[in-house]
Every structure is written in structure tokens, then in C-alpha cells.
Design a protein around this motif. Structure first.
Motif, PDB file in Angstrom:
ATOM      1  N   ILE A  50       4.871  27.207   7.500  1.00 50.91           N
ATOM      2  CA  ILE A  50       5.071  28.064   8.661  1.00 50.91           C
ATOM      3  C   ILE A  50       6.290  28.976   8.500  1.00 50.91           C
ATOM      4  N   SER A 198       5.707  26.556  15.883  1.00 53.45           N
ATOM      5  CA  SER A 198       4.301  26.964  15.866  1.00 53.45           C
ATOM      6  C   SER A 198       4.026  28.165  16.755  1.00 53.45           C
ATOM      7  N   ARG A 201       4.709  32.078  15.064  1.00 51.77           N
ATOM      8  CA  ARG A 201       4.041  32.664  13.901  1.00 51.77           C
ATOM      9  C   ARG A 201       3.972  34.175  14.058  1.00 51.77           C
TER      10      ARG A 201
END
Length: 215
Positions: A50, A198, A201
Motif C-alpha cells: 500500500i 487503506s 490509496r
């Protein structure tokens, strides 16, 4: 030279505002903001790939951000990444003494003791096992005299006992007014905030537009 250890002068927060970072020319994270106060720890979480390493390297000043600002990092950050940052031909003690001279500190005994490196003090670093090299790489943080530790998967190659030594070293660092920003999947038993990446992104460019992707 000054001695490393408990207590850091000029305490200030590390403040990251609306940061965007890239890997290989492509954006991976966008809009990341955080504030890390003296005496506090912050753990970055998110799936593999990520951009945790890219974010930490950017905050440590090893690469420029795409956008956003970083305050309170200048000359205050000690970074420990996937490489251990050791010189294989030097002994364990010589490695720590070298880094102490680079950062203008003195006294390596506490660093040796923190990671149980005294029996290895006169061994060439290149002859150490992977776990021993990692312990030496982490001991290096203790001779930097820098208040902000930026750590990327610091417990890799460590056994359970050495993970405990690392956790105690971080606790001592925090107790002395230092701070720690780290990416780790290990529960270190530390009181720490968690930042989940998360939701940060980056939106990738249209790769059909090759020139635009690397603009």
C-alpha cells in the motif's frame, strides 16, 4: 560531543499534512495527515504494497513528497529501514562508535546492553546472523541522540526475546520524550495510536496516457 539517552531538548510535534507520495513514479498514497507528539508512538497499518515504506522514507527525508508538508522532522529523525545500516568489516563496537561519531554523541555501552550485544562486541559485523545484524541495526538508533524514530518493520529477523528488548528500548525512548512512527504487524505491548492507510490509496492515472502517468 553529547551523550545519547533520556531527555530531548526542544520538544516539538512531528506534523504531516495532506501528504501524497509516489513509488516508481506512480502515486501510491494521498491525503495522509498525522501528528506525533513527544512521548507518543504511532503505528501505520495497511496491506502489503500500500505504500507504508514509501511514506516512512518520505517522512525521513529520503525522497521528496508529491504534495503536502512535513514539519518537525528536520535533523530530528533517525530512520531504520529494511537494511541494517552496518559496515560488515567493522566490529559491533566499531559500528556503534562510527554512528556515534556521525551524530556527535558518545557512549555506546547502553546501546550494547539494550540488545545484549556485549558478548559480540568484538565480532566483525559481517559474521553475525541475520537476527544479530538486526539487533545491531536497531542499537544504532540509541546512539543517534535523535528524538523521532521512524521504523519500517523493525522486528524482522528478531526472535521473541529480542522483540522484547526492542519494545523496552522504544518504551525508554518514549519515556525520555522521544517519539516513534513505525510500520509493524507485531503487537509490541506499547500504548500507541494506529493510522490505517487503506483509505489513503492514491487514484492511479490512466495508464493509456503514458506521458500523463509520469507528468
Amino acid at each position: 560531543m553529547r551523550a545519547p539517552g533520556i531527555g530531548y531538548a526542544g520538544r516539538m510535534d512531528l506534523v504531516v499534512s495532506d501528504l501524497s507520495v509516489a513509488r516508481g513514479g506512480l502515486p501510491v498514497l494521498a491525503g495522509v495527515s498525522l501528528r506525533l507528539a513527544p512521548g507518543r508512538a504511532l503505528v501505520l497499518r495497511g496491506p502489503n504494497g500500500i505504500g507504508k515504506t514509501t511514506l516512512l522514507r518520505t517522512i525521513a527525508g529520503l525522497q521528496p513528497p508529491l504534495a503536502g508538508t512535513i514539519e518537525g522532522a528536520e535533523e530530528r529523525v533517525a530512520y531504520a529501514g529494511h537494511a541494517d545500516g552496518i559496515k560488515p568489516t567493522l566490529t559491533v563496537s566499531e559500528n556503534l562508535a562510527f554512528w556515534a561519531s556521525v551524530f556527535g554523541t558518545e557512549g555506546i555501552d547502553p546501546a550494547l546492553a539494550a540488545y545484549q550485544l556485549e558478548p559480540l562486541a568484538w565480532r566483525a559485523a559481517g559474521t553475525l546472523s541475520a537476527g544479530q545484524k538486526r539487533r545491531l541495526g536497531l542499537a544504532r538508533l540509541l546512539v543517534t541522540g535523535r528524538p523521532v524514530w521512524v521504523l519500517d518493520e523493525p522486528t524482522v529477523s528478531l526472535d521473541a526475546e529480542a522483540v522484547g528488548w526492542f519494545a523496552r528500548a522504544v518504551q525508554g525512548h518514549l519515556a525520555g520524550g522521544g517519539s516513534a512512527l513505525m510500520a509493524t504487524h507485531i503487537d509490541l505491548g506499547l500504548e500507541a495510536e494506529v493510522l490505517e492507510l487503506s483509505g489513503h490509496r492514491a487514484v492511479l492515472p490512466d495508464l493509456d496516457d503514458f506521458d500523463g502517468a509520469f507528468a
